[in-house]
Write an enzyme that holds these catalytic residues in place. Structure first.
Site, PDB file in Angstrom:
ATOM      1  N   LYS A  93      37.027  27.293  30.686  1.00 56.74           N
ATOM      2  CA  LYS A  93      37.790  27.196  31.938  1.00 56.74           C
ATOM      3  C   LYS A  93      37.962  25.715  32.292  1.00 56.74           C
ATOM      4  CE  LYS A  93      37.681  30.112  36.040  1.00 56.74           C
ATOM      5  NZ  LYS A  93      36.770  30.789  36.968  1.00 56.74           N
TER       6      LYS A  93
HETATM    7  C1  E4P Z   1      38.417  32.242  39.647  1.00 56.41           C
HETATM    8  O1  E4P Z   1      38.317  32.239  38.448  1.00 56.41           O
HETATM    9  C2  E4P Z   1      37.343  31.976  40.591  1.00 56.41           C
HETATM   10  O2  E4P Z   1      36.123  32.207  39.937  1.00 56.41           O
HETATM   11  C3  E4P Z   1      37.341  32.878  41.790  1.00 56.41           C
HETATM   12  O3  E4P Z   1      38.160  34.005  41.629  1.00 56.41           O
HETATM   13  C4  E4P Z   1      37.434  32.210  43.097  1.00 56.41           C
HETATM   14  O4  E4P Z   1      37.301  33.181  44.107  1.00 56.41           O
HETATM   15  P1  E4P Z   1      36.920  32.822  45.625  1.00 56.41           P
HETATM   16  O5  E4P Z   1      38.104  32.206  46.262  1.00 56.41           O
HETATM   17  O6  E4P Z   1      36.558  34.140  46.231  1.00 56.41           O
HETATM   18  O7  E4P Z   1      35.757  31.869  45.526  1.00 56.41           O
END
Ligand code: E4P
Length: 223
Positions: A93
């Site tokens: 990522k």
């Molecule tokens: C995306 O890959 C993130 O891990 C995640 O979905 C962020 O979510 P949040 O806005 O609830 O922290």
């Protein structure tokens, strides 16, 4: 044409939740981020093993997104290569920043799958796809949080990718409630990544409970 049902990824680094999703039969993959890792009772030295433990729960084609901490090109590609060697299921990522784009291009050329994260605009999704990102993660809930419509972003990215038959898969992230999930499936994207609580709330409808209570009560009347 949609050939398969939208995939359900779990947005967590918690092994118990991942096992629970697997036992429900709905687990298609896992996404993590540094904030989710920080919620677990592990120290920095244990993070790599934790990713391996998550990967070992996965089956078939399922994958696990693990995020780099570096923000400059050289360090991002080193970190990305190391993460990808931890387990064949790891997807690296990478944040949507200047050096992140370069790192995605480099890793994609080496056949390392990437997930371009922190996507908040169609232009960012377009760039990520041009450099070969395997997934893009648009953050639906965080856009809603600032009074814009996160689902519109998903529609716009889908339109752009369809126009050019881009291969990058849309993995809607920051999912906050069941409607986010059902609306994403109407748009026809590849996957959502969500906390298990939101996925489980798809189960609920008051008429289901009322209906079942009545069926069971009526059954008791049978001699
Ligand atoms: C995306 O890959 C993130 O891990 C995640 O979905 C962020 O979510 P949040 O806005 O609830 O922290």
């Amino acid at each position: 044409m949609i050939l398969q049902i939208m995939k359900f990824f779990l947005d967590t680094a918690n092994l118990k939740e991942i096992n629970e999703a697997r036992s429900l039969g709905i687990l298609d993959g896992v996404t993590t981020n540094p904030s989710l890792i920080a919620k677990e009772t592990i120290n920095k030295k244990e993070i790599k093993n934790h990713y391996i433990s998550i990967c070992n729960i996965m089956r078939n084609e399922e994958d696990v997104s693990a995020e780099v901490i570096s923000t400059n090109y050289e360090d991002m590609i080193k970190e990305g290569e190391k993460l990808s060697l931890l387990h064949p299921r790891i997807v690296v990522k990478i944040p949507m920043i200047h050096d992140g784009i370069k790192a995605i291009k480099y890793l994609s050329n080496k056949n390392i799958k990437t997930n371009c994260t922190l996507i908040f605009s169609p232009g960012q999704a377009l760039l990520a796809s041009k450099v070969g990102a395997y997934y893009v993660s648009p953050f639906v809930g965080r856009i809603d949080d600032v009074s814009y419509n996160g689902l519109n972003l998903i529609k716009e990215i889908k339109k752009i990718y369809d126009n050019y038959n881009f291969k990058t898969k849309i993995l809607a992230a920051s999912i906050r409630h069941p409607l986010h999930i059902t609306e994403c499936s109407k748009i026809g994207i590849y996957a959502i990544t969500s906390p298990i609580s939101v996925i489980k709330s798809l189960l609920n409808h008051p008429l289901t409970k009322i209906g079942l209570d009545k069926f069971l009560m009526d059954y008791q009347k049978i001699r």
